[in-house]
Design an enzyme around this catalytic site. Structure first.
Site, short mmCIF file in Angstrom:
data_model
loop_
_atom_site.label_atom_id
_atom_site.label_comp_id
_atom_site.label_asym_id
_atom_site.label_seq_id
_atom_site.Cartn_x
_atom_site.Cartn_y
_atom_site.Cartn_z
N LYS A 1 0.84 -1.21 0.00
CA LYS A 1 0.00 0.00 0.00
C LYS A 1 0.88 1.26 0.00
O LYS A 1 0.66 2.18 -0.78
CB LYS A 1 -0.92 0.02 1.23
CG LYS A 1 -1.77 -1.23 1.38
CD LYS A 1 -2.64 -1.19 2.62
CE LYS A 1 -1.90 -1.18 3.95
NZ LYS A 1 -1.15 -2.41 4.27
N ARG B 1 11.69 -1.43 10.71
CA ARG B 1 10.64 -1.05 11.65
C ARG B 1 10.58 -2.05 12.80
O ARG B 1 10.71 -3.24 12.60
CB ARG B 1 9.28 -1.00 10.92
CG ARG B 1 9.03 0.35 10.28
CD ARG B 1 7.83 0.39 9.39
NE ARG B 1 6.63 -0.27 9.88
CZ ARG B 1 5.47 -0.25 9.23
NH1 ARG B 1 5.37 0.40 8.08
NH2 ARG B 1 4.42 -0.87 9.71
N ARG C 1 11.92 -5.65 4.51
CA ARG C 1 11.67 -4.21 4.32
C ARG C 1 12.69 -3.35 5.08
O ARG C 1 13.03 -3.61 6.23
CB ARG C 1 10.27 -3.84 4.80
CG ARG C 1 10.06 -2.33 4.77
CD ARG C 1 8.64 -1.92 4.86
NE ARG C 1 7.97 -2.44 6.04
CZ ARG C 1 6.67 -2.33 6.24
NH1 ARG C 1 5.91 -1.74 5.33
NH2 ARG C 1 6.12 -2.82 7.32
N ARG D 1 -9.46 0.37 9.51
CA ARG D 1 -8.96 -0.98 9.75
C ARG D 1 -9.89 -1.80 10.62
O ARG D 1 -9.59 -2.95 10.92
CB ARG D 1 -7.64 -0.89 10.52
CG ARG D 1 -6.42 -0.99 9.71
CD ARG D 1 -5.33 -0.57 10.66
NE ARG D 1 -4.14 -1.32 10.51
CZ ARG D 1 -3.09 -0.87 9.83
NH1 ARG D 1 -3.13 0.24 9.17
NH2 ARG D 1 -2.00 -1.58 9.81
P1 AP5 Z 1 4.95 -1.59 1.82
O1 AP5 Z 1 4.55 -0.80 0.63
O2 AP5 Z 1 5.74 -0.93 2.88
O3 AP5 Z 1 3.66 -2.36 2.42
P2 AP5 Z 1 2.39 -1.79 3.20
O4 AP5 Z 1 1.19 -2.45 2.63
O5 AP5 Z 1 2.41 -0.29 3.22
O6 AP5 Z 1 2.68 -2.42 4.60
P3 AP5 Z 1 2.69 -1.82 6.08
O7 AP5 Z 1 3.41 -2.83 6.92
O8 AP5 Z 1 3.24 -0.41 6.14
O9 AP5 Z 1 1.21 -1.82 6.42
P4 AP5 Z 1 0.57 -1.90 7.77
O10 AP5 Z 1 -0.81 -1.67 7.36
O11 AP5 Z 1 0.83 -3.06 8.60
O12 AP5 Z 1 1.35 -0.77 8.61
P5 AP5 Z 1 0.99 0.73 9.00
O13 AP5 Z 1 2.21 1.52 8.89
O14 AP5 Z 1 -0.26 1.17 8.34
O15 AP5 Z 1 5.75 -2.88 1.27
C1 AP5 Z 1 6.29 -3.83 2.17
C2 AP5 Z 1 7.62 -4.38 1.58
O16 AP5 Z 1 7.31 -5.10 0.39
C3 AP5 Z 1 8.62 -3.29 1.17
O17 AP5 Z 1 9.92 -3.71 1.48
C4 AP5 Z 1 8.44 -3.14 -0.35
O18 AP5 Z 1 9.64 -2.75 -1.00
C5 AP5 Z 1 8.00 -4.56 -0.74
N1 AP5 Z 1 7.09 -4.57 -1.87
C6 AP5 Z 1 6.07 -3.70 -2.11
N2 AP5 Z 1 5.43 -4.01 -3.26
C7 AP5 Z 1 6.07 -5.14 -3.74
C8 AP5 Z 1 5.88 -5.96 -4.90
N3 AP5 Z 1 4.91 -5.70 -5.77
N4 AP5 Z 1 6.69 -7.02 -5.08
C9 AP5 Z 1 7.69 -7.31 -4.16
N5 AP5 Z 1 7.93 -6.55 -3.06
C10 AP5 Z 1 7.12 -5.48 -2.84
O19 AP5 Z 1 0.58 0.54 10.55
C11 AP5 Z 1 1.54 0.25 11.54
C12 AP5 Z 1 0.86 0.17 12.89
O20 AP5 Z 1 0.25 1.43 13.23
C13 AP5 Z 1 -0.28 -0.85 13.01
O21 AP5 Z 1 0.18 -2.15 13.28
C14 AP5 Z 1 -1.08 -0.26 14.19
O22 AP5 Z 1 -0.48 -0.52 15.40
C15 AP5 Z 1 -0.99 1.23 13.92
N6 AP5 Z 1 -2.09 1.69 13.06
C16 AP5 Z 1 -1.98 2.26 11.82
N7 AP5 Z 1 -3.20 2.56 11.32
C17 AP5 Z 1 -4.09 2.17 12.27
C18 AP5 Z 1 -5.51 2.20 12.34
N8 AP5 Z 1 -6.25 2.66 11.31
N9 AP5 Z 1 -6.09 1.71 13.45
C19 AP5 Z 1 -5.38 1.25 14.49
N10 AP5 Z 1 -4.04 1.19 14.49
C20 AP5 Z 1 -3.40 1.64 13.39
#
Ligand code: AP5
Length: 223
Positions: free
Chosen positions: A21, A167, A134, A96
């Site tokens: 994403k 991270r 990552r 979420r």
């Molecule tokens: P990346 O693009 O970083 O993936 P992502 O989908 O953004 O994954 P995240 O881990 O950031 O999502 P998340 O939803 O868990 O975390 P968030 O920060 O929102 O890609 C991942 C890796 O894959 C990279 O190395 C990239 O290079 C590689 N890649 C990408 N595309 C590829 C492809 N096509 N082929 C191969 N490799 C590829 O949330 C973190 C924390 O914050 C949560 O756990 C929670 O505690 C809190 N939080 C955030 N939002 C909320 C909410 N709405 N409610 C409650 N808690 C929340």
């Protein structure tokens, strides 16, 4: 397709941790004027600045759990109330949970409702591998991967020379928890948005370039 061909949109990016994403959102934002509202990035900024919200959120995030709904909903409502939110935007990582989705529905109302919900679908075994590899630039926020998108010099960002970090929540115990939480609390949103007729599924188990093409195609069409 050129990104400038897109009309105004209000999109949610849905998908498991590691589905790509953030990668897709950063590519889109790099090519036109779109707001990238990432709740994960916003929370990490609060943690980094040691704000009251950051202190409350940190332990949930590090252990792979969701931050409580009331804190997140207030943070997102505040962001969407700012004047620049009248342009196209992407909500990445929000909603979420079902209560978050309901709060978003009522905050936007019918006139300003979501135009697209893009669901990035990737098999879970691939997610674990992506998260394990990552690396994020601590200066410019660029996302790299030790396996699929390595930098030229290990640990150094190709774009700005910044230091790459892993991270805290990409460590194995937290990843397992995040995937469990995603299945239990976020997957039910697929049905919620399918019912609203705005859900578009994208096969994200392909190269980032192909996924981006499909994303542009989806955003160029009415859901
Ligand atoms: P990346 O693009 O970083 O993936 P992502 O989908 O953004 O994954 P995240 O881990 O950031 O999502 P998340 O939803 O868990 O975390 P968030 O920060 O929102 O890609 C991942 C890796 O894959 C990279 O190395 C990239 O290079 C590689 N890649 C990408 N595309 C590829 C492809 N096509 N082929 C191969 N490799 C590829 O949330 C973190 C924390 O914050 C949560 O756990 C929670 O505690 C809190 N939080 C955030 N939002 C909320 C909410 N709405 N409610 C409650 N808690 C929340």
């Amino acid at each position: 397709m050129s990104v400038t061909a897109l009309g105004r949109f209000r999109a949610v990016f849905l998908g498991a941790p590691g589905a790509g994403k953030g990668t897709q959102a950063k590519q889109l934002v790099g090519s036109q004027s779109v707001l990238h509202i990432s709740t994960g990035d916003m929370l990490r900024e609060h943690v980094g600045q040691d704000t009251e919200l950051g202190r409350k959120a940190k332990s949930y995030m590090d252990s792979g759990q969701l931050v409580p709904d009331d804190l997140i909903i207030a943070m997102v409502q505040d962001r969407l109330d700012r004047p620049d939110a009248d342009q196209s935007w992407i909500l990445d990582g929000f909603p979420r949970t079902v209560p978050q989705a309901m709060a978003l529905d009522s905050c936007l109302g019918e006139e300003r409702g979501l135009s697209h919900v893009l669901y990035f679908r990737v098999p879970s075994e691939k997610l674990v591998e992506r998260l394990a590899g990552r690396q994020t630039c601590s200066s410019c926020g660029a996302i790299w991967n030790r396996f699929s998108k390595p930098t030229q010099q290990e640990g150094v960002c190709d774009l700005c020379g910044g230091t790459l970090t892993q991270r805290e929540d990409d460590k194995p115990e937290a990843v397992t928890k995040r995937l469990e939480v995603y299945t239990a609390q976020t997957e039910p949103l697929l049905a919620h948005y399918r019912d609203q007729g705005v859900l578009v599924e994208i096969d994200a188990d392909r190269s980032s370039e192909l996924v981006f093409e499909e994303l542009l195609n989806a955003l160029s069409q009415d859901a």
